[in-house]
Every structure is written in structure tokens, then in C-alpha cells.
Design an enzyme around this catalytic site. Structure first.
Site, PDB file in Angstrom:
ATOM      1  N   LYS A 123       2.353  -3.217   7.356  1.00 51.06           N
ATOM      2  CA  LYS A 123       2.598  -3.439   5.934  1.00 51.06           C
ATOM      3  C   LYS A 123       4.032  -3.070   5.556  1.00 51.06           C
ATOM      4  CE  LYS A 123       0.277  -4.705   3.145  1.00 51.06           C
ATOM      5  NZ  LYS A 123       0.060  -6.096   2.655  1.00 51.06           N
TER       6      LYS A 123
ATOM      7  N   THR B  10       0.823  -1.208   0.000  1.00 46.28           N
ATOM      8  CA  THR B  10       0.000   0.000   0.000  1.00 46.28           C
ATOM      9  C   THR B  10       0.855   1.255   0.000  1.00 46.28           C
ATOM     10  OG1 THR B  10      -1.539   1.294   1.376  1.00 46.28           O
ATOM     11  CG2 THR B  10      -0.117  -0.232   2.520  1.00 46.28           C
ATOM     12  N   ASP B  11       0.296   2.348  -0.526  1.00 42.99           N
ATOM     13  CA  ASP B  11       1.004   3.630  -0.486  1.00 42.99           C
ATOM     14  C   ASP B  11       1.113   4.177   0.930  1.00 42.99           C
ATOM     15  OD1 ASP B  11      -1.664   4.389  -0.056  1.00 42.99           O
ATOM     16  OD2 ASP B  11      -1.759   5.770  -1.747  1.00 42.99           O
ATOM     17  N   GLU B  12       0.355   3.630   1.866  1.00 40.21           N
ATOM     18  CA  GLU B  12       0.384   4.139   3.239  1.00 40.21           C
ATOM     19  C   GLU B  12       1.723   3.916   3.920  1.00 40.21           C
ATOM     20  OE1 GLU B  12      -3.040   3.762   5.720  1.00 40.21           O
ATOM     21  OE2 GLU B  12      -4.329   3.228   4.031  1.00 40.21           O
TER      22      GLU B  12
ATOM     23  N   TYR C 115      -1.569  -0.201  11.101  1.00 37.27           N
ATOM     24  CA  TYR C 115      -1.757  -0.919   9.835  1.00 37.27           C
ATOM     25  C   TYR C 115      -0.600  -0.654   8.885  1.00 37.27           C
ATOM     26  CZ  TYR C 115      -3.125  -1.400   4.960  1.00 37.27           C
ATOM     27  OH  TYR C 115      -3.123  -1.693   3.622  1.00 37.27           O
TER      28      TYR C 115
END
Length: 323
Positions: free
Chosen positions: A155, A127-129, A151
Site C-alpha cells: 500500500k 491505510t494508516d498501516e 500488505y
């Protein structure tokens, strides 16, 4: 070719499986698919109903954290496409334990077992997060990771583990990092289906804080097509960003949804912002475009309208999932 898809009964994983078996990905033509899913609240076998009887598809109910299940699943597998993850930021703030268990330890179990099984390729979907919030510009694959939520931190940890297995053990690992997905079959805890189903039910919309948090929106079909390209023609040990190219504030997104339904701002409630709410994500997609020829095909206006239509036509599906 034999492909193991983890998290295959979830929103993105099930779309990937359905499209792969329909022949949409020339890189994976005629592949046999083993779908593995723990069937948590976010996994739904109805998402795989249209391929349930497909001659090249098998479903296995199991947990990626369970070593014996993973060992069994990896027998004869050529490619792993790893979607399985706890993914809802709000839940990670309330209780992060499941995120560490699944996203970090589960990924480690898969990597270790894939290495032992002699798997040829391993695509880790992220994810870009993991880049954290950026005030301007876009995050490139070589930028440092700066996650803020539990979260995102889980990741980022799994990304680093996956890449470490490539560098240390020579496992062919390829990592993808996507922007915010939307489309059919997305669990109604996420903002687009939450707001759509609320509007269908005549409920009010809860908008976090000032609503100026910005996200780049990517249709699930464009995302999965990019993953298939990375699986087929990407380079080992590389990271590929996949972004939709439609950056909107949450206020802008809300207004667009209200417009689809012919509603106005009077149905929106401002609610307290969540902790450590990242202000803005945006990824640089030049690498996947230049190396693999990928580009988004689904215009946001069309994709959003089709998504609204899907939820309107599939009330039985989402009503069973909402509290």
C-alpha cells in the site's frame, strides 16, 4: 459526472457505492457509477444487490491489472475512486505475491490508463498501516512511511506511485489513509466480524499474543463520507488521514464484544502472535477536519451494536464466506 469505483463489491467500496447512489454525498450528487470488481473471495455481488437495478449504476466484472478492461472502464469517466486491494495482513504474510500484483501493479495500470483517458480526479484509498507502528502520538500526513507487513509495504508503494503520477504527469491525485474500519458487510476474516460471528456460533475467540496491540476504530460510513469530501473538495496532490477517534487495545475490543453478547473471558484463547505485528496505529485527522469540515458521526458503542445486529440478522451472508 461519471464515477468509476474499483473494488466496488468489497466491504468499503460497496458501502461507498450504496451511499453515493442514495444521495448521501452532495459532492457527488446525481453521479453515474460504474462499479468494477474482480470478485475475488472478498468481493460479493450481494453487497451491491440493493443498487443492482439503479438507473445510474452499472457493474463490470474485471481485474484492475488487465489493461484492456481498465481502458474500457475509463471511457468517459470523470472521477476514479480506487478501493480495489488485497487487504488482509495475515494473507500477505503467507503469500505476498497477490498483494504486489493487485496493490502495486494494478494501481499502476489504473494510474497510467487514467492519465491517458484524461480523467479529471483520482482518489486513492490507503491505510494508516503505511506509517508503521508508533509508540505514542499520532501520524501526520507528512510523516515518513515505515511499513512492516507485506500488505502495508504494497500500500505504501501504491501511495507513492499515485503521488508520483501527480507530481510527474499532473494527474489530479488525492490520497486518503484510514484507520481500522468496521461495519456491515465486512468479510469475516477481519477481527470484528470474525469475533462477532464466532460468538454467534458459540465458538471460541482467538486473540493474538498479549492482546495489547492498539488500533483506532472508524465506522465505514464515516470513512466513506470522508472519501466523498476529499473527492469533491480536496486538493490535488494531497494526503488526508481519516480516523475514528476511538483507540482500543485488542483486549478492550474483545471485552466490549463479550459484553454485547453477555459472555465472559472464558471463551477467549490466546494464540501465537503474528509476525511483525504492529503495536499501535493512530492518525492525526486535523487536516481533513480543518480543510473539509469532516468529523466522525458514528459513536463506537452505537456502531458496534448496530454491526452486531447486522451480522445476527444476516447469517446466510456470512456463513457462506466462513471456512
Amino acid at each position: 459526472m461519471r464515477v468509476l469505483v474499483t473494488g466496488a463489491a468489497g466491504f468499503i467500496g460497496s458501502h461507498f457505492v450504496r451511499q453515493l447512489l442514495s444521495g448521501s454525498y452532495p459532492e457527488l450528487a446525481d453521479a453515474h457509477v460504474l462499479s468494477l470488481d474482480k470478485l475475488t473471495y472478498a468481493g460479493n455481488t450481494e453487497n451491491l444487490a440493493e443498487v443492482a437495478g439503479h438507473p445510474r449504476h452499472t457493474f463490470l466484472h474485471g481485474d484492475i491489472c488487465d489493461r484492456s478492461t481498465v481502458t474500457q472502464a475509463l471511457r468517459g469517466i470523470d472521477l476514479v475512486v480506487h478501493f480495489a486491494a488485497e487487504s488482509h495482513v495475515d494473507r500477505s504474510i503467507t503469500d505476498s505475491a497477490a498483494f504486489i500484483t493487485t496493490n502495486v501493479l494494478g494501481t499502476h495500470t489504473l494510474l497510467r490508463s487514467a492519465l491517458e483517458a484524461g480523467v479529471s480526479r483520482f482518489v486513492h484509498v490507503s491505510t494508516d498501516e503505511v506509517y508503521g507502528s508508533i509508540p505514542e502520538g499520532s501520524s501526520a500526513e507528512t510523516d515518513p512511511l515505515d511499513p512492516n507487513s507485506p500488505y502495508a509495504a504494497s500500500k505504501a508503494s501504491s501511495d507513492l506511485l499515485a503521488l508520483a503520477f501527480h507530481r510527474t504527469h499532473g494527474l489530479d491525485v488525492r490520497v486518503t489513509r484510514c484507520s481500522n474500519n468496521y461495519g456491515p458487510h465486512q468479510h469475516p476474516e477481519k477481527v470484528v466480524p470474525l469475533f462477532v460471528t464466532h460468538l454467534l456460533e458459540g465458538l471460541r475467540l482467538p486473540l493474538y499474543g498479549d492482546g495489547l496491540h492498539r488500533r483506532d476504530w472508524l465506522h465505514v460510513d464515516d470513512h466513506c463520507r470522508g472519501i466523498a469530501m476529499v473527492a469533491g473538495r480536496g486538493r490535488a496532490g494531497e494526503v488526508y488521514n481519516i480516523g475514528g477517534g476511538t483507540e482500543l487495545s485488542n483486549v478492550d475490543l474483545t471485552r466490549r464484544l463479550l459484553g454485547v453478547f453477555g459472555s465472559d473471558w472464558s471463551v477467549v484463547d490466546r494464540v501465537p502472535d503474528r509476525a511483525a505485528h504492529d503495536r499501535r496505529y493512530c492518525v492525526d485527522t486535523r487536516k481533513i477536519t480543518e480543510e473539509l469540515g469532516w468529523a466522525p458521526r458514528v459513536a463506537f458503542e452505537r456502531g458496534l451494536a448496530e454491526t452486531v445486529d447486522w451480522y445476527r440478522d444476516n447469517g446466510t451472508w456470512w456463513k457462506a464466506l466462513k471456512p
